[in-house]
Design a protein around this motif. Structure first.
Motif: not given
Lengths: 506, 310
Positions: A437, A459, A463
């Motif tokens: 990431r 996730e 990001i």
């Protein structure tokens, strides 16, 4: 209360790994018991032993006080143990009723079975049409088939292996309502997951596994998610950091992209529209099988599209194949590591050559420059901390996390202008996931337009600058991630589809 | 050229006999492929069945025992394939091709002493007044037992796959062997049984050639019938009724072109000889032209290696 299932000192070794090392725990009737651990901690091996798929090397189990050592799943089912698999054990070309019949010892004739399926599925709020082909169902519906198949056998212990990875948040709520109703009726549930909030919401007790050993046992409601994560991983994790940047000009633009799927059970893309700017991370969520693979193929060039549906800097690129797109710095990393992103039996050097030949100048006039390819592979290994003896090792020999770091690193180091990744951290341990990431964020900070397709909502929240969801091949309008609530995300993913809450009233 | 010499009634009657070897072999291969195994050794199993049946019939004087021996011979040969591919995990395509070559060689060896001998005859079934019905009696009710048995086997395979538990499990194993294993079904055992059944059927088909159709023994007498059986299974989209259609189409064109040759049609003999293959494949390709539907019928695990890893 006496325990329903007692596991004592279960041990199972595979060549090179001790998958389970003297694992002991107990499950009481009506209890929702979590097995928590990272990928590779040994959760799946453990439940496969309880379900009779794997024979333990040592240790014993007791069910209802009697010795329990199922030689095969049939015996486990006969004793009242049922299991919903992570990768569904379903047959796409068979009907729902046929699939259910295959999971039963002594199924009634098809007509009666269809009626029973309707009855049970209605009672638990999991509507199903018995005569439909499973291949035509959504991921959530397929899971219902698995659950109904288990429920028809009146299980005493229901094992669920990562059941929510294919569900929208609303569908998760409905599943939990169903599970709570089952637990209230006295069914014990063994719930496997690495999603901490879910376990805190649902489970009465948690057994935490790390590297095949039980490291802790606790009541998850009394612990914070951070405490549970620390027990699971063994160290504190630092979330990825990002530098605030202003997005630049539009790099990749997709407008009205419709594309039939090449797979008979695939999802066709319908009128997909979005754009990504330089330095921006666009997160695309959605339940598996809603067009993710097809979208990646359309962006990578594997599936060419007509006209100007896909364009880079305003120039149509829809008809270009993967190599021609690589030439203009549009790169992609697909989901399946072994067989799609990397050739399993080829060395890392050869795998580096396969995608980097064009941009890194590893092939001249049809001849390959092996020393340069080896140097590039070594550069990837070095920069992304890939744990391997050297670039001569076969891709298959790497662990999932290490191979994923290599696959992503290989594309990142080719200086992409647009990078499309599908499920960049699927099946990867927490440390490797954090590294991947961070690499994607650094790439965006350098001015690349990044598209991350993922089923892991946490996730994407971490990001992505903007979020959109795929649902049955349609993409929702991208919205800024900041301030987006989990309910809103769930609705973008298609909400609860046609599921309804379990009819708890008796 | 004299087309009036061709009698349509006899033509139709003889196409059933001409199609029976391929029908038997293709039905067997259908079951094998539905279980997810690709056995390219049909030609080798057919010719082995042809000589086993021929030798047994000549030695015992009983065509019935000949057919039994043919089925056993074909099944035994197919189990070599089964052992190599299912237990030792060898490549199915390469092993199947090797099985064909092995079967051709083995049959030539066994058949050395049987060249030029006439086998005991297989009588047509006595169906009494039924066979005296004009036209229909000649077409439908004047055949030997094996023709009717082959039809019964096709119907049995169709119904068995569709309506029985065993058929459902077989289709499930061919569709997704990992899931079937996870549910506790014995993938390898079931596939071995399917392979043996396919071998026995191919053996019966071969024996029908050497005992009824020709009837004598010559090396390589199957002449590609096994390959056409394989093609029929694929182009019939793994459906038993279409296998029947494909086999009878092939038999029909084969008989017709022989008659045309005899009538002296002004077309090169070579073109006429290849016509059954061309016509059968062309018709079945057109029928299975809808690629997405055909892909649903295809067993998804076909030809894939199964290893119970966990």
């Amino acid at each position: 209360m006496t325990a329903l299932l007692t596991v004592e000192g279960l041990t199972k070794a595979y060549p090179g790994v001790l998958a389970n090392d003297r694992v002991s725990f107990e499950v009481a009737p009506g209890e929702v018991h979590a097995l928590l651990g990272e990928n590779g901690a040994g959760k799946s091996t453990l439940v496969k032993m309880i379900y009779g798929l794997v024979t333990p090397d040592a240790g014993k189990m007791r069910l209802n006080g009697a010795a329990f050592a199922p030689p095969e799943p049939r015996a486990a089912r006969a004793s009242g143990v049922a299991m919903v698999f992570q990768h569904f054990s379903l047959f796409a070309a068979l009907s729902v009723a046929e699939n259910v019949a295959l999971g039963m010892e002594d199924p009634p004739p098809m007509g009666k079975l269809a009626a029973r399926i309707r009855e049970v599925s209605e009672t638990y709020g999991l509507p199903l049409a018995p005569d439909r082909l499973v291949g035509d169902l959504s991921a959530g519906e397929r899971q219902r088939v698995e659950i109904v198949r288990c429920l028809l056998q009146d299980p005493k212990l229901l094992i669920m292996d990562e059941p929510t990875s294919v569900l929208t948040p609303q569908e998760v709520e409905i599943l939990f309502a169903t599970l709570r109703k089952l637990a209230a009726e006295g069914t014990a549930i063994l719930y496997i997951s690495h999603k901490l909030e879910e376990i805190r919401a649902l489970c009465d007790r948690a057994t935490i596994l790390r590297l095949g050993k039980v490291v802790a046992s606790c009541n998850p409601r009394e612990r914070s998610a951070a405490e549970l994560a620390e027990m699971m991983v063994g160290t504190k994790l630092t979330p990825p950091s990002r530098t605030e940047t202003q997005p630049g000009e539009v790099m990749l633009k997709v407008e009205g992209l419709s594309l039939p799927s090449s797979n008979p059970f695939g999802t066709s893309l319908k009128d997909v529209t979005f754009s990504v700017r330089a330095g921006e991370v666009l997160g695309i969520g959605g339940v598996a099988g809603n067009g993710q693979d097809e979208l990646l193929a359309a962006l990578s060039g594997e599936a060419p599209s007509a006209g100007g549906a896909v364009s880079l800097h305003g120039t149509p690129i829809g008809r270009l194949g993967p190599l021609e797109r690589r030439r203009i710095a549009v790169l992609a990393a697909p989901e399946e590591r072994l067989g799609h992103a990397a050739a399993p039996d080829m060395s890392l050097t050869e795998n580096a050559m396969l995608t980097a030949a064009e941009r890194e100048g590893l092939a001249v006039n049809g001849f390959l420059k092996w020393p340069a390819a080896r140097a590039f592979a070594e550069k990837v290994i070095e920069a992304f901390d890939v744990r391997t003896p050297g670039p001569g090792n076969a891709a298959r020999a790497l662990s999932g996390g290490n191979l994923q770091k290599f696959v992503i690193g290989r594309e990142v180091l080719q200086r992409p202008e647009v990078l499309v990744v599908n499920q960049p951290t699927w099946g990867v341990d927490a440390a490797a996931a954090a590294a991947i990431r961070q690499a994607l964020l650094d790439l965006a900070a350098g001015g690349t337009a990044v598209v991350v397709i993922s089923q892991d909502l946490d996730e994407l929240m971490e990001i992505a600058d903007r979020f959109a969801a795929l649902n049955e091949g349609r993409l929702s309008t991208p919205r800024p991630t900041r301030g987006l609530s989990i309910e809103e995300i769930g609705l973008m993913m298609g909400g609860a589809h046609d599921m309804e809450v379990a009819h708890v009233a008796e | 050229m004299d087309l009036s010499a061709i009698n349509p009634v006899i033509l139709i009657a003889s196409l059933m006999a001409a199609a029976t070897p391929i029908l038997l072999a293709a039905t067997g291969e259908l079951v094998v492929e539905k279980s997810g195994v690709l056995n390219l050794g049909v030609e080798g199993m057919m010719i082995t069945g042809a000589i086993c049946g021929f030798a047994a019939a000549v030695e015992t004087g009983s065509p019935a025992l000949g057919f039994v021996a043919a089925a056993l011979g074909g099944a035994a040969l197919s189990l070599i394939f089964g052992f190599l591919t299912q237990v030792l995990m060898s490549n199915q395509v390469a092993t199947g091709l090797a099985l064909t070559l092995f079967g051709l060689g083995l049959s030539a060896l066994i058949g050395q002493g049987y060249v030029g001998i006439k086998p005991p005859g297989t009588a047509a079934l006595n169906l009494g007044p039924l066979s005296d019905i004009p036209v229909i009696g000649r077409i439908l009710f004047s055949h030997d037992l094996m023709v009717y048995l082959s039809l019964a086997l096709v119907a049995g395979v169709w119904a068995g796959l569709r309506y029985t538990r065993a058929g459902l499990v077989l289709r499930a194993v061919g569709e997704n062997h990992d899931a079937a294993h996870a549910l506790g079904y014995k993938v390898v055992r079931l596939r071995l049984a399917a392979i043996a059944f396919g071998g026995a059927m191919a053996g019966l088909g071969g024996a029908y050639l050497s005992l009824v159709r020709v009837p004598q023994w010559t090396e390589g007498m199957t002449a590609g019938a096994g390959w056409i059986a394989l093609a029929i299974v694929v182009f019939a989209s793994w459906k038993a009724p279409r296998v029947l259609l494909g086999a009878y189409l092939f038999g029909g064109v084969a008989v017709l072109q022989l008659n045309l040759q005899a009538a002296g049609l002004a077309v090169p003999v070579e073109v006429l000889s290849m016509s059954p293959y061309l016509v059968t494949i062309l018709v079945l390709v057109i029928m299975s032209a809808d690629r997405s539907r055909a892909a649903i019928n295809a067993p998804a695990s076909l030809g894939r290696r199964f290893h119970a890893s966990s």
